[in-house]
Design a protein around this motif. Structure first.
Motif, PDB file in Angstrom:
ATOM      1  N   GLU A  32      10.445  43.462   6.536  1.00  0.00           N
ATOM      2  CA  GLU A  32      10.928  42.208   7.119  1.00  0.00           C
ATOM      3  C   GLU A  32      10.262  41.950   8.464  1.00  0.00           C
ATOM      4  O   GLU A  32       9.929  40.807   8.789  1.00  0.00           O
ATOM      5  CB  GLU A  32      12.452  42.240   7.242  1.00  0.00           C
ATOM      6  N   ARG A  33      10.039  43.006   9.236  1.00  0.00           N
ATOM      7  CA  ARG A  33       9.368  42.824  10.523  1.00  0.00           C
ATOM      8  C   ARG A  33       7.946  42.314  10.326  1.00  0.00           C
ATOM      9  O   ARG A  33       7.435  41.505  11.100  1.00  0.00           O
ATOM     10  CB  ARG A  33       9.331  44.159  11.286  1.00  0.00           C
ATOM     11  N   GLU A  62       7.988  38.717   9.470  1.00  0.00           N
ATOM     12  CA  GLU A  62       8.283  37.987  10.701  1.00  0.00           C
ATOM     13  C   GLU A  62       7.020  37.815  11.554  1.00  0.00           C
ATOM     14  O   GLU A  62       6.735  36.757  12.088  1.00  0.00           O
ATOM     15  CB  GLU A  62       9.340  38.776  11.478  1.00  0.00           C
ATOM     16  N   THR A  63       6.229  38.901  11.613  1.00  0.00           N
ATOM     17  CA  THR A  63       5.019  38.876  12.434  1.00  0.00           C
ATOM     18  C   THR A  63       4.008  37.845  11.926  1.00  0.00           C
ATOM     19  O   THR A  63       3.288  37.228  12.704  1.00  0.00           O
ATOM     20  CB  THR A  63       4.368  40.276  12.467  1.00  0.00           C
TER      21      THR A  63
END
Length: 595
Positions: A501-502, A505-506
């Motif tokens: 998920e990170r 997001e990035t």
RNA sequence: GGCCCCGUAGCUCAAUUGGUUAGAGCGCCGCCCUGUCACGGCGGAGGUUGACGGUUCGAGCCCGUUCGGGGUCGCCA
């Protein structure tokens, strides 16, 4: 019934009555005796028809023409001493045709099948079934098959399972343009053809298969090149519970086995490795051809204090000055390097704003022109020579740019390096050089869309020590490079939902978007996903390199033209209105104007 | 989408600065030939020079447009 294949007959068969099938490869009618060359996939054997010894077949033999399909029954005989043919594997024998049967006549083909001459490619593609009948293409496609068998055997012996994945899949936002297929049953919805089986192979790891491979057809709707077809084949591999080192070692074993068997080439393992950063700095490419030197040299410090603003300014702005030192370059004229010259134009198309050059003369004197010349102090000249190790006869080519332009500079100098290496004959075509490039950055700035973009793909895992700052993190990714051609690439994958998920997001994918596109993957990650990683090889490219060919079309049975058409089928083509209506699809194209 | 190369007989190619009826090798067709294997000999057929338009007394050749093939940049996670 066939008793033997044409190309297999030898002296030991003398006296045997054989039944052969094949195509007429050529004929020599001497008015009395008639010689026929009969060809099947194993080779050619000479058939003799003679009015005394084989009166039944003689009349028919004289009517045979190239590419007629025939059956021959007769006795294998030793050739007379004076007519042995050492260039033919069957050259010690010939077959006296007691019976000849024409199974099919043939039109005169548009190009010779038995001769290995260059033929216009559009003609070859239109009559691909005839092109494939030629020895050269038979050899290439059998090589391709052979490589497939080695792969299957090698991976099977190591516990891999070959699993097929769907061809009708879901369109994904990142990557190449998709080929789309309308769904009749779901009006308005579309399938995409897979660009690779990436997500499926990760899900097969979640499913616990441990080791998977597939020789998979992939589709990308982008412009074509000598090494790019709209549909192509990947050797796709994925493994669980292995480190990057273990995955790389396993792949080195596979590649070494293939090259050893097919080319007799002994790779020395482990293969050399370069980090992405090192490859870029030294070769100006993430797929360096290291068969020759001509390495780039950073010379920023030499020009930091230069009065020449183009260079000192670039350094001051956090950029670099990079030099490509070319030895033995007396033959490369200033005209070619100056504005308007071919080398200048060459780098311009890769974004160069200019190309500075200097020459090292006998005695170590450095020569150049214009404003660059005026700024050249003895200290700078000495620094250039010291940094680059240049000798008399060297041509020094310079690129410079501020911080954001450094990748551009490295790229165009890297391209120029390749061009110079080729032009100066520095590349030994008999040499084979394989290496890994590792430590790619996770992301790359997409200036057009003003966002970070996954360099590899968004499922690539970062190096654990870099996880705290994903934006600048290096990836656990690796490409395998053969003579400057990327033949495969892979990575360890993210297997924990939070990190995935990170990453989304990035790259600016909102939670909703990520859920809509990859919800199934995120869900899967909730159910006990093993650490895993893998690789995908461009199978066509790989076979092309083994064969020493210049285009993947040569190792694909039915390839498409640069305009993505099949000249034999006449595809793509218009379809009936009824078909479109059924699919709830309407063309926005205006009808072509008549006349 | 941009740039570059190419398009002449079935195939591979040639054709001087724009100049007679566009040639050659191979292939194809016919005749001859009993040891060839790139067989040989004699004869023959085969062309909208990719297409359209222009310049010119005259175009395969020069110009423009267009179609097709290839290479490449962009694009291709």
């Amino acid at each position: 019934m066939r008793s033997d294949y044409c190309g297999t007959l030898r002296s030991e068969h003398i006296g045997k009555t054989v039944s052969l099938y094949g195509w007429i490869d050529g004929w020599r009618d001497h008015g009395g005796v008639i010689f026929l060359d009969l060809r099947d996939y194993t080779g050619v054997v000479q058939i003799v028809s003679d009015p005394q010894r084989t009166p039944e077949s003689y009349h028919l033999a004289s009517s045979l023409r190239n590419e007629y399909v025939v059956r021959v029954e007769g006795r294998v005989s030793a050739r007379p001493e004076h007519s042995l043919n050492p260039r033919l594997s069957t050259g010690t024998v010939e077959v006296y045709a007691d019976t000849l049967e024409v199974l099919n006549r043939a039109e005169t083909p548009p190009f010779a099948i038995s001769k290995d001459e260059e033929v216009d490619e559009k003609l070859r593609l239109k009559f691909r079934y005839l092109d494939l009948r030629r020895g050269r293409m038979q050899k290439l496609l059998r090589l391709r098959h052979w490589v497939m068998q080695i792969v299957r055997r090698h991976l099977d012996e190591r516990g891999f399972t070959e699993i097929e994945t769907p061809v009708l899949v879901k369109s994904t936002p990142e990557g190449a343009r998709d080929y789309l297929v309308p769904s009749r049953v779901n009006p308005g919805d579309w399938f995409a053809l897979p660009q690779s089986p990436q997500l499926f192979k990760q899900l097969l790891m979640v499913a616990g298969f441990d080791r998977y491979y597939q020789i998979a057809r992939c589709f990308r709707d982008e412009d074509l090149r000598a090494d790019r077809q709209p549909e192509f084949t990947q050797l796709d591999i994925e493994m669980s519970f292995l480190s990057m080192e273990e995955i790389i070692a396993l792949n080195e074993g596979l590649v070494a086995a293939i090259l050893q068997e097919t080319m007799g080439l002994e790779l020395s393992l482990p293969l050399r490795r370069l980090t992405y950063a090192e490859a870029m700095v030294r070769y100006g490419s993430d797929k360096p051809d290291t068969r020759f030197g001509l390495e780039l040299v950073e010379v920023s410090e030499v020009f930091r204090e230069s009065s020449f603003q183009v260079l000192s300014g670039a350094v001051a702005a956090g950029g670099k000055v990079v030099c490509l030192p070319v030895p033995g370059a007396e033959g490369i004229t200033n005209t070619r390097v100056k504005p308007g010259g071919d080398l200048f134009e060459f780098v311009t198309q890769f974004g160069a704003r200019g190309l500075l050059f200097a020459r090292v003369r006998e005695g170590g004197q450095v020569d150049t022109i214009g404003a660059f010349s005026k700024s050249l102090t003895p200290e700078i000249a000495a620094g250039m020579i010291e940094k680059t190790g240049a000798q008399p006869g060297h041509l020094l080519l310079f690129g410079a740019g501020d911080g954001t332009a450094v990748p551009t500079v490295l790229n165009y100098l890297g391209r120029l390096r390749l061009k110079m290496g080729e032009e100066l004959g520095l590349i030994d075509p008999n040499r084979h050089n394989l290496l890994w490039v590792t430590d790619f950055p996770m992301f790359e700035w997409n200036a057009e869309e003003k966002r970070l973009e996954a360099l590899h793909h968004p499922f690539t895992a970062p190096r654990p020590e870099d996880e705290h700052d994903l934006k600048t993190a290096r990836a656990l990714a690796y490409d395998i490079i053969w003579n400057g051609v990327e033949v495969g690439g892979g990575s360890l994958r993210i297997y924990r939902r939070a990190l995935q998920e990170r990453v989304f997001e990035t790259i600016g994918l909102t939670e909703e978007e990520a859920r809509a596109k990859f919800g199934f993957l995120l869900d899967a990650f909730e159910y006990g996903t093993p650490p895993h990683g893998g690789i995908a090889y461009g199978f066509d490219r790989f076979v092309m390199l083994i064969a020493g060919e210049q285009s993947i079309r040569e190792v694909i049975a039915f390839p498409k033209t640069q305009r993505a058409q099949d000249l034999m089928l006449g595809a793509p083509s218009a379809v009936a209105d009824r078909q479109l209506k059924e699919l709830n699809v309407r063309s926005t194209l205006l009808p072509k104007p008549q006349g």
